[in-house]
Design a protein around this motif. Structure first.
Motif, short mmCIF file in Angstrom:
data_model
loop_
_atom_site.label_atom_id
_atom_site.label_comp_id
_atom_site.label_asym_id
_atom_site.label_seq_id
_atom_site.Cartn_x
_atom_site.Cartn_y
_atom_site.Cartn_z
N ASP A 92 0.65 -1.04 -0.04
CA ASP A 92 -0.22 0.47 -0.15
C ASP A 92 0.67 0.95 0.13
OD1 ASP A 92 -2.42 -1.38 0.41
OD2 ASP A 92 -2.66 -1.32 2.34
N HIS A 93 2.12 0.83 0.61
CA HIS A 93 2.95 2.20 0.71
C HIS A 93 3.01 2.30 -0.41
CE1 HIS A 93 5.53 4.69 2.86
NE2 HIS A 93 7.08 4.35 2.14
N LEU A 94 3.93 1.60 -1.01
CA LEU A 94 5.13 1.95 -1.93
C LEU A 94 3.51 2.24 -3.35
CD1 LEU A 94 7.16 -1.15 -2.07
CD2 LEU A 94 8.24 1.04 -1.78
N LEU A 95 2.88 1.21 -4.04
CA LEU A 95 1.43 2.39 -4.65
C LEU A 95 0.99 3.47 -4.37
CD1 LEU A 95 0.52 0.50 -7.12
CD2 LEU A 95 -1.42 -0.35 -5.97
N GLY A 96 0.92 3.91 -3.30
CA GLY A 96 1.04 5.51 -2.52
C GLY A 96 1.36 6.21 -3.15
N GLU A 97 3.25 6.10 -2.92
CA GLU A 97 4.31 6.81 -3.63
C GLU A 97 3.84 6.88 -5.36
OE1 GLU A 97 7.89 4.88 -2.04
OE2 GLU A 97 7.56 6.38 -0.41
N LEU A 147 -0.76 0.18 -15.45
CA LEU A 147 -0.04 -0.96 -14.66
C LEU A 147 -1.41 -2.10 -14.35
CD1 LEU A 147 2.32 0.30 -12.26
CD2 LEU A 147 2.61 -0.52 -15.03
N GLU A 148 -2.74 -1.30 -14.86
CA GLU A 148 -3.68 -2.06 -13.96
C GLU A 148 -4.18 -2.75 -15.67
OE1 GLU A 148 -4.81 -3.57 -11.14
OE2 GLU A 148 -4.24 -2.10 -10.05
N ALA A 149 -4.28 -1.82 -16.45
CA ALA A 149 -4.52 -2.74 -17.46
C ALA A 149 -3.22 -3.13 -18.55
CB ALA A 149 -4.88 -1.78 -18.74
N VAL A 150 -2.36 -3.30 -18.10
CA VAL A 150 -1.16 -4.59 -18.44
C VAL A 150 -1.34 -5.40 -17.83
CG1 VAL A 150 1.04 -5.09 -18.29
CG2 VAL A 150 0.38 -2.57 -19.38
N THR A 151 -1.61 -5.68 -16.78
CA THR A 151 -2.08 -6.52 -15.58
C THR A 151 -3.14 -7.39 -15.81
OG1 THR A 151 -0.86 -5.92 -13.83
CG2 THR A 151 -2.63 -7.38 -13.22
N ALA A 152 -4.23 -6.94 -16.15
CA ALA A 152 -5.21 -7.36 -17.09
C ALA A 152 -5.32 -8.18 -17.93
CB ALA A 152 -6.86 -6.15 -17.21
N ALA A 163 1.75 10.19 -11.65
CA ALA A 163 0.36 10.22 -11.68
C ALA A 163 -0.39 9.21 -13.02
CB ALA A 163 -0.47 11.42 -12.25
N GLY A 164 -1.43 8.16 -13.33
CA GLY A 164 -1.42 7.70 -14.03
C GLY A 164 -0.85 6.43 -14.10
N THR A 165 0.02 5.95 -13.94
CA THR A 165 1.08 4.91 -14.04
C THR A 165 0.27 4.02 -13.23
OG1 THR A 165 3.02 5.84 -13.93
CG2 THR A 165 3.13 3.57 -13.94
N PRO A 166 -0.10 3.50 -12.38
CA PRO A 166 -1.18 2.67 -11.65
C PRO A 166 -2.34 2.04 -12.62
CG PRO A 166 -0.62 3.96 -10.13
CD PRO A 166 -0.23 4.82 -11.30
N ALA A 226 -10.81 -3.09 -14.36
CA ALA A 226 -12.49 -2.76 -13.42
C ALA A 226 -11.39 -1.66 -12.56
CB ALA A 226 -13.29 -3.48 -12.59
N ARG A 227 -9.94 -2.05 -12.11
CA ARG A 227 -9.50 -0.98 -11.56
C ARG A 227 -8.52 -0.67 -12.45
NH1 ARG A 227 -6.33 -5.59 -7.31
NH2 ARG A 227 -4.25 -4.06 -7.75
N SER A 228 -8.03 -0.77 -13.15
CA SER A 228 -7.75 0.39 -14.19
C SER A 228 -8.81 1.31 -14.60
CB SER A 228 -7.93 -0.13 -15.55
OG SER A 228 -8.12 -0.65 -16.78
N GLY A 229 -9.76 0.76 -14.10
CA GLY A 229 -10.85 2.65 -14.85
C GLY A 229 -10.64 2.35 -16.18
N ASP A 230 -10.32 1.77 -17.06
CA ASP A 230 -10.62 1.97 -18.48
C ASP A 230 -12.14 1.58 -19.17
OD1 ASP A 230 -10.24 1.98 -21.27
OD2 ASP A 230 -7.61 2.40 -20.78
N ALA A 231 -12.69 2.31 -19.82
CA ALA A 231 -14.00 1.00 -20.41
C ALA A 231 -13.44 0.30 -21.39
CB ALA A 231 -15.31 2.23 -20.59
#
Length: 867
Positions: free
Chosen positions: A324-329, A341-346, A335-338, A363-368
């Motif tokens: 959580d700490h590192l992802l918050g950093e 990365l979520e889309a790549v993971t999906a 900005a936008g990298t998480p 879903a976590r990527s927020g990209d429709a």
């Protein structure tokens, strides 16, 4: 010997409010040779061992805190000697007490002298090397490996380290000389966490304690920080706000846990934070480094904050708060990298055949667009495998605008919503005129299951697609169509194919659906054994798969409850109907038709005597009427409407409410038109009013003129009406034939309930048929048993009179009965006259009939009811 600071060889002081670690203490007690206490920073290794040293009986302990300066072997072994010398159990005469005259520390002569000095002790002390992972010098490590190999085996040596120290411990593992205490044991259990947290913040609720334990994963240091955060009475939301980004946690992680990591290692940890645990292949993709797995292994070795899992160490897990700490950093500084990365993971999980993880990260990527891409392929699989949460989350990410452009996903959304007990869609998706086969199957499934409104112009594909999820949906939709159009036999092979696909691909939700439909089809075909078997397997699978609260599990309970009601087992019907209603969670959830059917079955069970008092039967009728009122104008399947009408109409007549009976008859006609069931209700009404001719004519219409009945039990009831009227008209042959037909139809259905309210004429015929040849004779005994009504209490007959009565149905003469009971024939005659008087009968045949009616004679077990 070099001078050694006191702090280096002193057992650490126990802090206040330290929780007693019973399991850790027991594991430490079992160390007899070498022990390795291994865990990341803040896992309480030092404190746990210090508490054990201070409180356990033993030969004394030499404690050495290792640090980076111990790279010099002279400094390290000086500390070891100093710790041994201050141990109170070392005799004054021991060479270990002499600080002078030792060979150069760390050399072979020194190690030989140290080993010899320890060998002559009557009982050696324990040796604790704390933070032994700090020992990196080659000479110091070589000396310690030699010492561990050559020392006397009863000198218990405890090594505390964040990671695996390079001391050749594999050899000790193979020899079973190494006792290990790892991070899993060092983590606080929920009970230990609660003890610690409540000591600091007594006002914490149980839910808050549970949340804090889950967020920290039992990491002791994190729990101590949580306790400190929650001890502030001015911050009532401290427990909910505690995370890896809390200032106390951030300070600890930056100053302690992450202090030894370089920039590359920190960057790798930040980028893999979107998924935990992370497969090594995915870590390489997320970080753009082919050696990401090696970097994570190095972090694990030095800090223990990362842990490799699996036989091939193919995944790595990071402590949740650190992640959580590192992802918050990463969110703050890139900005936008998480999201990227979520889309790549999906996409990575989709390619790896993990649709649930793919949908969750989409879903976590927020990209429709990413969510749409994933669900086009994975949606049916997620739906049929029961993984509806990631499916719904991804569908929410697609959004209403996206669903309007994607009719296939709109159909999936509707199917997922109704599967969870929600309402169907109010508008049909915009279907193309000539949809591809996959989309045509989704449309057929959504319309057949009532998830979307049916529209005209639907053309189902002649050949189902080969994709397992879409094909399975198509099979299920075709089976449901076959059941609805009255072709249950055609549904069976379709359902068999669907179940085969379900078992092969893990479609647990599909399996429950197919089994429920198999039970429904079996009920339509009059196969009671298959109804019970398929329904019970469906419920069991729903329970195992976490689908107990789904609409389909409730449907399985409804099918089984109806079968129990037909078997004249009202208490089983109550249990099943209530379980089905409970599975729908709260009022208004689940299809109105299903909730109505379950409520009707629950109420009918009360009418049938599930309760003890007659008031329960009257209350059952009230509940039947209330269920129909609650249904209102909601659409309902004709079969369900017919079932409800028959149950309520019969209850109203039995309880003396003909007006209520007429009302439900009108409701049925309005709902489904004139059917065999509505003709049967008219026959019942006329029979209750003494209009036998009209009742017989209505029963004839039900059997001949109205076409196939909606319910299998309808024909049984109509033939019973015919048998009753014929018997009262003294048409014995016709009455017997009608009863035999009713029994023959009822036997495969296990439909005993219609006989429960049979009149005396039918019961007399059952006595004659009981034990006779054929299906009618074999089923007559069971029917006779349920038709028995409560008459005079059994205590009205003496024990001997009941024994005589039990033998009257046999072909024995009175003399033979006397011989069987060891009494004279005159005594038997006396008992028979008394029986006649008490039962109000005048012949042996009518005495037997009255005995069956009043439950004084148990019918012989001529039939075993399967299913």
């Amino acid at each position: 010997m070099q001078p050694v600071p006191e702090s280096k060889i002193r057992v650490p002081v126990r802090p206040p409010q330290l929780v007693t670690r019973a399991a850790v203490r027991a594991a430490l007690d079992r160390i007899s040779d070498v022990g390795l206490v291994r865990g990341p920073a803040g896992f309480g290794k030092t404190l746990a061992v210090a508490e054990w040293v201070r409180t356990s009986p033993g030969p004394g302990t030499a404690w050495v805190r290792v640090d980076a300066e111990d790279e010099d072997p002279r400094r390290f072994w000086s500390a070891v000697l100093a710790a041994l010398a201050r141990c109170p159990t070392i005799p004054p005469s021991s060479r270990l007490r002499d600080r002078h005259g030792w060979p150069a520390e760390g050399g072979p002569e020194f190690l030989a002298a140290l080993t010899a000095a320890l060998d002559v002790l009557p009982r050696p002390p324990r040796l604790v090397l704390d933070d032994v992972g700090e020992l990196t010098g080659a000479a110091s490590l070589h000396g310690l490996r030699t010492f561990l190999r050559d020392r006397r085996p009863d000198l218990a040596t405890v090594l505390c380290s964040r990671g695996e120290p390079p001391l050749g411990l594999a050899r000790l593992r193979v020899a079973r000389r190494l006792r290990e205490i790892g991070p899993d044991l060092l983590r606080f259990t929920p009970y230990e966490a609660e003890e610690l947290l409540r000591a600091a913040a007594p006002g914490l609720t149980q839910a808050e304690v549970t949340v804090l334990h889950a967020r920290t994963a039992g990491w002791p240091a994190a729990l101590w920080l949580a306790a400190a955060a929650c001890a502030d009475p001015t911050d009532p939301e401290a427990a909910q706000g505690f995370s890896g980004e809390h200032p106390l946690v951030a300070d600890y992680l930056e100053g302690e846990a992450l202090a030894g990591l370089d920039g590359t290692e920190l960057d790798v940890l930040r980028r893999i934070g979107v998924v935990n645990p992370v497969p090594t292949g995915l870590a390489a993709v997320l970080t753009g480094r082919a050696d990401a797995g090696g970097v994570l292994d190095a972090v694990e070795h030095r800090t223990g904050l990362v842990r490799a899992e699996g036989r091939g160490r193919e995944v790595h897990r990071v402590e949740p708060l650190l992640r959580d700490h590192l992802l918050g950093e990463l969110r703050r500084y890139a900005a936008g990298t998480p999201a990227r990365l979520e889309a790549v993971t999906a996409r990575w999980y989709a390619a790896a055949g993990r649709p649930d993880a793919a949908a969750e990260h989409a879903a976590r990527s927020g990209d429709a667009l990413v969510a749409t891409e994933i669900l086009r392929d994975a949606g049916p699989t997620l739906l049929l495998s029961g993984r509806h949460r990631p499916l719904r989350r991804a569908l929410d990410t697609v959004g209403e605008v996206g669903l309007a452009r994607e009719p296939g996903l709109a159909a999936l959304a509707a199917l997922a919503r109704t599967a969870a007990g929600g309402p169907p869609a109010t508008h049909a998706p915009r279907w193309p005129e000539d949809p591809p086969p996959e989309l045509a199957v989704l449309r057929a499934a959504a319309e057949e299951f009532g998830a979307v409104p049916a529209t005209s112009g639907r053309r189902d594909p002649d050949v189902l697609p080969h994709q397992p999820g879409v094909r399975a949906l198509g099979l299920l939709a075709r089976a449901l169509t076959a059941v609805r159009v009255g072709a249950p036999g055609a549904a069976r092979p379709l359902l068999a194919d669907a179940l085969e696909l379900a078992d092969r691909h893990g479609f647990v939700h599909l399996a429950v659906q197919a089994l429920v439909l198999r039970a429904v089809a079996a009920a339509a075909e009059g196969d009671a054994a298959e109804v019970r078997q398929a329904g019970e397997v469906a419920l069991a699978r729903a329970e195992r798969s976490g689908l107990r609260h789904s609409s389909w599990a409730a449907a399985a309970a409804a099918v089984l409850a109806h079968a129990a009601l037909l078997r004249a087992e009202p208490r089983d019907a109550v249990r099943l109907a209530e379980a089905g209603l409970a599975g729908l969670d709260h009022p208004g959830r689940g299809p109105a038709e299903l909730r109505f059917g379950l409520a009707v079955l629950r109420a009918a069970a009360d009418v049938d005597g599930a309760g003890e008092a007659r008031g329960d039967r009257a209350r059952g009728l009230d509940r039947l009427q209330h269920a129909r009122a609650e249904l209102g104008d909601e659409p309902v399947d004709p079969h369900v409407a017919a079932m409800a009408a028959l149950l309520e109409h019969r209850a109203a007549l039995d309880l003396g409410h003909p007006t209520a009976a007429r009302s439900v008859h009108g409701w049925l006609v309005q709902r489904v038109g004139e059917t065999a069931e509505s003709a049967l209700l008219r026959a019942w009404t006329d029979l209750a009013a003494g209009r036998e001719d009209r009742a017989r004519a209505a029963a004839h219409r039900a059997l001949v003129e109205c076409g196939a009945p909606l319910l299998g039990v309808t024909e049984v009831e109509a033939w019973l009406v015919e048998a009753t009227v014929a018997a009262e008209a003294e048409e014995r042959a016709a009455a017997r034939e009608a009863l035999e037909r009713a029994l023959g139809l009822a036997e495969p259905l296990r439909a005993l309930r219609p006989f429960a309210g049979a009149g005396p004429e039918v019961r007399r015929l059952l006595v004659q048929l009981h034990g006779g040849p054929g299906a009618a004779g074999s089923f007559a005994g069971a029917a006779l048993a349920v038709s028995a009504t409560t008459g005079s209490p059994a205590a009205a007959l003496s024990e001997r009179e009941r024994a005589v009565l039990a033998l009257l149905p046999s072909l024995l003469s009175l003399e033979e009965i006397g011989a069987d009971l060891s009494v004279s024939v005159n005594t038997v005659k006396t008992h028979v006259r008394s029986i006649y008087g008490k039962l109000g009968v005048s012949s042996r045949r009518t005495a037997v009939l009255a005995g069956y009616e009043r439950g004084l004679i148990a019918p012989a077990p001529a039939l075993t009811l399967r299913g």
